[in-house]
Design an enzyme around this catalytic site. Sequence first.
Site, mmCIF file in Angstrom:
data_model
loop_
_atom_site.group_PDB
_atom_site.id
_atom_site.type_symbol
_atom_site.label_atom_id
_atom_site.label_comp_id
_atom_site.label_asym_id
_atom_site.label_seq_id
_atom_site.Cartn_x
_atom_site.Cartn_y
_atom_site.Cartn_z
ATOM 1 N N TYR A 1 0.841 -1.193 0.000
ATOM 2 C CA TYR A 1 0.000 0.000 0.000
ATOM 3 C C TYR A 1 0.878 1.245 0.000
ATOM 4 C CZ TYR A 1 -3.856 -3.152 1.089
ATOM 5 O OH TYR A 1 -4.784 -4.161 1.041
ATOM 6 N N CYS B 1 -6.441 -6.039 -7.694
ATOM 7 C CA CYS B 1 -6.301 -5.458 -6.359
ATOM 8 C C CYS B 1 -5.704 -6.451 -5.370
ATOM 9 C CB CYS B 1 -7.651 -4.946 -5.868
ATOM 10 S SG CYS B 1 -8.975 -6.144 -5.938
ATOM 11 N N HIS B 2 -5.792 -7.738 -5.667
ATOM 12 C CA HIS B 2 -5.211 -8.755 -4.781
ATOM 13 C C HIS B 2 -3.685 -8.684 -4.753
ATOM 14 C CE1 HIS B 2 -5.561 -10.538 -8.794
ATOM 15 N NE2 HIS B 2 -4.485 -11.248 -8.485
ATOM 16 N N GLU C 1 -1.125 -17.198 -9.216
ATOM 17 C CA GLU C 1 -0.203 -16.402 -10.026
ATOM 18 C C GLU C 1 1.255 -16.669 -9.676
ATOM 19 O OE1 GLU C 1 -1.294 -12.299 -9.651
ATOM 20 O OE2 GLU C 1 -3.256 -12.632 -10.575
ATOM 21 N N ASN D 1 -12.733 -1.362 -5.732
ATOM 22 C CA ASN D 1 -12.492 -1.841 -7.091
ATOM 23 C C ASN D 1 -13.676 -2.696 -7.562
ATOM 24 O OD1 ASN D 1 -11.535 -3.004 -9.462
ATOM 25 N ND2 ASN D 1 -9.998 -4.256 -8.434
#
Length: 167
Positions: free
Chosen positions: A88, A117-118, A145, A109
């Site tokens: 952040y 956003c993850h 991912e 979002n």
Amino acid sequence: MPQLSFHSPLGALTLSEEDGSLVALDWGWARDQDQTDLLRRARDQLQDYFDGSRRPFSLPLNPAGGTPYRRRVWDALQRIPLGQVRSYGDMAVAVGGSPRSIGGAVGFNPLPILIPCHRVVAGTHLGGFSAEGGVATKRWLLELEEAAMLWDRPGVPGIVSGRELAA
């Protein structure tokens, strides 16, 4: 507004389209279904993503309900490469504002996963996730991912489930 729902490893998801762009991705099943070309293409790309075979999404996005600041944050989220995370604080430096304001924009979002956003984490832990399933869903997406989270602080636990991140 055309909507298309489909089953995913995260449960039912619904895509919404307006004026030729995707405007929302919601958890749950919509009452009305309308299979436009764009919604089918988005569903197929998401299914490929969940299967681990699709990397970048190639879809027109126009997230609904964004203030100019939120849109700047959402644009920056789309530039975080697959397999990487940003804090952040990193996002606040890049976009302006504070880590808290970044968290607020990330939480609003309307196109989670498509606008990743993850991939934004706290400095010492995963942070929150406002989508269904909360942090467990965030962790699942990051593991899908192969995102490796390596904290700069010795002794602080993180996830290392894939390749190391470029700084």
